[in-house]
Each structure stands twice: as structure tokens, then as C-alpha cells.
Design a protein around this motif. Structure first.
Motif, PDB file in Angstrom:
ATOM      1  N   GLN A   1      -0.695  -9.497  -3.676  1.00 24.35           N
ATOM      2  CA  GLN A   1      -1.416  -8.236  -3.888  1.00 24.35           C
ATOM      3  C   GLN A   1      -0.654  -7.250  -4.770  1.00 24.35           C
ATOM      4  O   GLN A   1      -1.055  -6.102  -4.913  1.00 24.35           O
ATOM      5  CB  GLN A   1      -1.676  -7.582  -2.526  1.00 24.35           C
ATOM      6  N   SER A   2       0.434  -7.691  -5.358  1.00 17.00           N
ATOM      7  CA  SER A   2       1.276  -6.771  -6.130  1.00 17.00           C
ATOM      8  C   SER A   2       0.765  -6.603  -7.553  1.00 17.00           C
ATOM      9  O   SER A   2      -0.003  -7.430  -8.068  1.00 17.00           O
ATOM     10  CB  SER A   2       2.720  -7.270  -6.153  1.00 17.00           C
TER      11      SER A   2
ATOM     12  N   TYR B   1       0.825  -1.216   0.000  1.00 14.10           N
ATOM     13  CA  TYR B   1       0.000   0.000   0.000  1.00 14.10           C
ATOM     14  C   TYR B   1       0.857   1.264   0.000  1.00 14.10           C
ATOM     15  O   TYR B   1       0.346   2.359   0.228  1.00 14.10           O
ATOM     16  CB  TYR B   1      -0.999   0.034   1.166  1.00 14.10           C
TER      17      TYR B   1
ATOM     18  N   TYR C   1       2.327 -12.932   0.865  1.00 11.27           N
ATOM     19  CA  TYR C   1       1.080 -12.155   0.873  1.00 11.27           C
ATOM     20  C   TYR C   1       1.241 -10.826   0.146  1.00 11.27           C
ATOM     21  O   TYR C   1       0.284 -10.301  -0.439  1.00 11.27           O
ATOM     22  CB  TYR C   1       0.596 -11.940   2.311  1.00 11.27           C
ATOM     23  N   LYS C   2       2.447 -10.270   0.178  1.00 10.66           N
ATOM     24  CA  LYS C   2       2.680  -9.029  -0.553  1.00 10.66           C
ATOM     25  C   LYS C   2       2.633  -9.281  -2.060  1.00 10.66           C
ATOM     26  O   LYS C   2       2.029  -8.508  -2.824  1.00 10.66           O
ATOM     27  CB  LYS C   2       4.041  -8.436  -0.181  1.00 10.66           C
TER      28      LYS C   2
END
Length: 545
Positions: free
Chosen positions: A516-517, A403, A512-513
Motif C-alpha cells: 500500500q506504499s 496511513y 502488506y505495508k
């Protein structure tokens, strides 16, 4: 041979390209025009092809094409085929105003970025078909990567092999393709025409590089990589069978140029195919944002690349100068938007809740997230696509703020390790091609390439405060990520066990990053997303020594 760029879902537009190629073939006096695999739908369609209405529209578009191409050469074009027996990846041969033949794919790839077994039925091997008096066998893409289908076609009377492809780029892929196709030619004794798609689709880039092989494996003709083009090839009947007449042999660029052009083409097509015409990125003065700005300038034109510097109290004057030098060298518009005021406001808001706790990574990430907020606001207001700038080394170990600097719609360097980023920057400074829309010459100051990388989220910060030197990091990542090596393998290669275990841990906890990338250009056979799919919640660790 029609090496063209299809757009997924643009059935009418893809058919119009096919018709234009057919018209050129008719003018040239050709007997047939050959287009790539699944061309009418674009490739890869993924689960879109499971929607019956989509498949019906695609088949109807091919039927209309057949009627439009009644007077002239035959057309071979890829598309889906559905009947009561199932759904197939198919290749249609259109002639005389109708669909003459439908070839159905036999071997369905189910590795790397491909998942065709969950989409399509595997068909029996199709026999050869006639165009004029020539008996043609058509193994569809993967069918030609194995001996079974071409040998069956040769045994059933095929005199030449026409292979339509949707084969995406990965470093070294041309050599692999060529080796497989030469093997098929040697095994069957037949000439072979290999037509590949070109263009970007999400993370994948289809790199063209179509070619023709004669019996024995001699290269008769080759087309450029990454370019739309049509080529005419004549076949002559000799005492030794059919032979392709010699044609032009295109120059295929080296690995650095292939990677760079793949990133430019993928970004250009991603923007075009999703309806964006301008890009936006934060320019930090570091090497990653510098190369992304350069790729964007070469893809879109510098005037369409909007650079923003977002300095904080920790941003050095040298970084501001370096960022400005890149924008100036490219000719891209540049704005400065300090985050010191918003940062102070957030700090004040959180002070009562954070009271008694020391400053830590939280405060560093606030800076990154403020930058993401401001850049996304500019993207929303002006309609620019926000680009992210994390290299594969950072993406692998989570050295990025979710984010924050991970915010954005596309990342052209997502599959480029940091050590290769340095190499690509040097390559671009030394080379310019006519397909680049940015200026020639040194566009990334050598000082940017040579200085120690830093996120500049605290005083005197360096990447090596948290990570091993990039040559060490990338060496370990190459083994753990690309080669799926064990910890023991890494230790045997000379890396320290403690360092390897730390990197392994960072890879797993950062899943997890990555989930969402933003998507980014696939350059290797083990890019993050479809090539490498790991669970997010995962407690396993490799304890081998």
C-alpha cells in the motif's frame, strides 16, 4: 541519435518530439534519425498496450509521422505493432512518406521490472534493411543482450547495428550495458549505435547514456546520462569496413551522483507527467525528510517545496531548529502546525474505550496518523503532491506507520538504504550541478547527519531501541532482500542468528505495508514493487542455520 524523454500515453507529444528531432537531422544533412524503443507510446506501457484502441492510435500516429517526414532523412522509432498474428514490440523505419520496414522484437525480457512475455508475441528474427546504400541491422534492446540476433543479422549482410533501447537505471547498469554491447561488437565485427531513452516513468528512470562502438569495442562517442540530447555521428567506409568517426565522449558521473540525479529526475518527471507543480512534506528535523526536501528543491525549485513542521510533546527543540535550518538553507517556505491539540482530542475520544489499558504503540501511531491527516488536508486544499520520506531500511522492516508517515504520492528515497542516505547527504552538501534547482553549499547541517536517528513518538526514543544499528541492519537487508540470501548465509557472514531471524520476520510481516506504499525511485535491481514480488499472507520462514 535522439536521446529523448517520452511520456507514456502522450502519443501526439511524443510524435512531436520525434518530428522536431527529424527536422534537426534534416538540417544537419543526416541520412537517418534514430529514436529509442517504444518511443511513440512512452515506456513502459504495461497493460495499456493490451487495449486495442491504444495500439491503433499509436500505429496511426506513426503513419502520420511517416507522411510528415517524406522529404528528408529516414526515421527509426519504436512503437507497438498489431496484426492478425499478434501484438509486437516493434521498431518502425520511416522513409519516403511511408513505413518502409517494421522490425519486431525477438527476445522478450521477463525479469526485473519487465513482463513482456505476457504482453507481446516473440517474432522471428528480422533481416537488415537499407538506408541509402547502408545495410542496417536493428536488434531491439533485449535482442542485443544476447548473441543470437546480432549474429544472425551479421550473417544476413548487416553492416552496422542500430540498437534502440528502453533500459531503466539501476546502480552499475552502465557497466553491464557496455559489457554486453562490446561483446556483440567483438562477436560480429560490426560497429554499433546504442540509443537509450531518458526520463522518469513511475518508479523507473531511463538514464540515457547512449553511445557508439567501433569494431573491436573502441568507444567512438558517448552522450550524457539523464539528459535530453541529439548527437550526429558519421560512418565512413574503410578497408576494414564501416567505422564511426570519433565524437565527443561525455563524462559519466560516479554512483552517488547517478543515484542522486535519478531521484531528482524521477520526482521531477513524476510530478510533471501527473500534472503537479508543487510538493509538500513533513519536515521532522531528521535526515530522511531533510534529503527528500533537498531532492524536491533540486527537482522543482525551492519555492515549489512546502515544508511543514508538526511538533508534538515529544519533539525536541533541537529537531525544530534542525528542520528550520534545512528549509532556510534551501530557501523553501516553512510552516508549523502543532499536533498537540488534535492529539489530546483523539486521546480524550478513545479514553473510555482504552480505559484500563496501558499506553503503547497505538498512541505513538496516533501521532503519525494525525500528521498524515493534516498533511493530506494541506495537499487537498492547495494541490501539492505530498511526498513520503521512508528510506529502504524502514520500508523493508515496516518501521513506518501505515496511513501515517507512509501517506503520500511519491517517495524518492524508497530504494535508498539508511546508510546510503547518510552518504548521499554528505555528497549533496559537497557538490552542486547546473541541473540542480536548489542552492549550492551545505544545505543539510552536519548535526542532522551525525545525530542518532529517532521517530520522536515517545520520550527519549531512538531507532536503535527497536532495530539493530543501521550498518548491521542494512548489511542483513542487503543479503536477505537484494541478494536473496539464506539465514545461514547471513550467519556465515558474521551476523547474529537472533538478529537475522528478527529482521527476516519483520520483512515478511511488513509486506502488506509495502503493498500500500507510495511508488518511489528505483535505484537497484531489487527495488520493492516490480523487482521483488512477495505474497502478503505467507507463513514460510527460513530455518537454515
Amino acid at each position: 541519435m535522439a536521446q529523448l524523454n517520452a511520456t507514456v500515453g502522450d502519443l501526439a507529444g511524443n510524435a512531436a518530439q520525434a518530428l522536431e528531432a527529424w527536422t534537426a537531422a534534416k538540417v544537419a544533412g543526416a541520412d537517418m534519425v534514430m529514436l529509442p524503443e517504444m518511443f511513440v507510446t512512452g515506456y513502459q506501457v504495461q497493460d495499456l498496450v493490451l487495449k486495442p484502441a491504444f495500439t491503433r492510435d499509436a500505429m496511426a500516429q506513426i503513419q502520420t509521422l511517416a507522411q510528415s517526414c517524406a522529404e528528408g532523412p529516414a526515421m527509426g522509432i519504436g512503437g507497438p505493432f498489431r496484426d492478425e498474428s499478434g501484438l509486437y514490440n516493434a521498431y518502425y523505419v520511416l522513409a519516403g512518406g511511408q513505413i518502409q520496414t517494421v522490425i519486431k522484437k525477438h527476445i522478450l525480457p521477463n525479469d526485473d521490472v519487465f513482463d513482456e512475455k505476457r504482453l507481446y508475441q516473440s517474432a522471428d528474427i528480422s533481416g537488415p534493411y537499407l538506408v541509402g546504400t547502408l545495410r542496417i541491422g536493428t536488434p531491439i534492446c533485449e535482442d542485443a543482450w544476447h548473441a543470437d540476433v546480432p549474429e544472425a543479422l551479421a550473417e544476413s549482410g548487416a553492416e552496422v547495428l542500430f540498437v534502440p533501447n528502453g533500459s531503466p537505471y539501476a546502480r552499475g547498469k552502465m557497466d553491464v550495458r557496455m559489457a554486453h554491447m562490446v561483446a556483440r561488437v567483438v562477436e560480429t565485427g560490426l560497429p554499433l549505435v546504442y540509443v537509450n531513452m531518458v526520463g522518469g516513468q513511475d518508479d523507473q528512470v531511463f538514464d540515457g547514456g547512449s553511445f557508439v562502438l567501433n569494431p573491436g569495442g573502441a568507444l567512438a562517442l558517448s552522450l550524457p546520462m539523464f539528459e535530453n540530447c541529439l548527437a550526429h555521428v558519421d560512418f565512413e567506409l574503410t578497408d576494414q569496413g564501416w567505422q564511426a568517426a570519433a565524437g565527443t565522449l561525455a563524462h559519466w558521473p560516479d554512483a552517488f551522483e547517478q543515484d542522486y540525479r535519478a531521484m531528482v529526475l524521477s520526482l521531477r518527471d513524476y510530478m510533471r507527467k501527473t500534472g503537479f507543480s508543487s510538493a509538500l512534506l513533513g519536515l521532522s528535523g531528521g535526515i530522511d525528510s531533510a534529503i527528500v526536501a533537498t531532492i524536491a528543491a533540486d527537482a522543482l525549485g525551492p519555492q515549489n517545496v512546502h515544508c511543514v513542521m508538526l511538533p508534538s510533546e515529544f519533539t525536541s527543540q533541537a529537531s525544530l531548529q534542525d528542520a528550520a535550518s534545512v528549509a532556510q538553507a534551501l530557501g523553501a517556505p516553512l510552516q508549523t502546525l502543532p499536533i498537540t491539540g488534535p492529539q489530546a482530542a483523539i486521546t480524550d475520544s478513545l479514553a473510555p474505550i482504552f480505559a484500563g489499558r496501558p499506553a503503547d504503540l497505538t498512541e505513538e501511531n496516533i501521532q503519525s496518523r494525525l500528521r498524515g491527516l493534516l498533511l493530506m488536508s494541506l495537499s487537498n486544499k492547495f494541490g501539492h503532491m505530498l511526498l513520503t520520506t521512508g528510506n529502504k531500511s524502514e520500508v523493508a522492516v515496516g518501521y513506518a506507520t501505515i496511513y501515517g508517515d507512509m501517506a503520500g504520492g511519491y517517495n524518492p528515497i524508497k530504494d535508498l538504504y539508511k546508510t546510503r542516505v547518510f552518504d548521499i547527504c554528505r555528497w549533496r552538501n559537497a557538490h552542486h550541478r547546473d541541473w540542480m534547482m536548489g542552492p549550492e553549499g551545505v544545505v543539510i547541517d552536519p548535526r542532522i547527519i551525525d545525530k542518532a536517528p529517532s521517530a520522536e513518538l515517545r520520550a527519549d526514543q531512538k531507532d536503535e531501541d527497536s532495530l539493530p544499528p543501521y550498518p548491521v541492519l542494512d548489511g542483513i537487508l542487503q543479503m536477505l532482500v537484494d541478494d536473496e540470501a539464506s539465514v545461514a548465509d547471513c550467519i556465515a557472514a558474521g551476523f547474529e542468528r537472533e538478529t537475522v531471524k528478527k529482521i527476516e520476520h519483520l520483512i515478511y510481516i511488513s509486506e502488506y505495508k509495502r503493498f500500500q506504499s507510495a511508488p518511489g525511485t528505483r535505484l537497484s535491481p531489487r527495488a520493492f514493487w516490480l523487482d521483488r514480488r512477495y505474497p502478503i499472507a505467507n507463513r514460510w520462514r527460513d530455518h537454515s542455520t
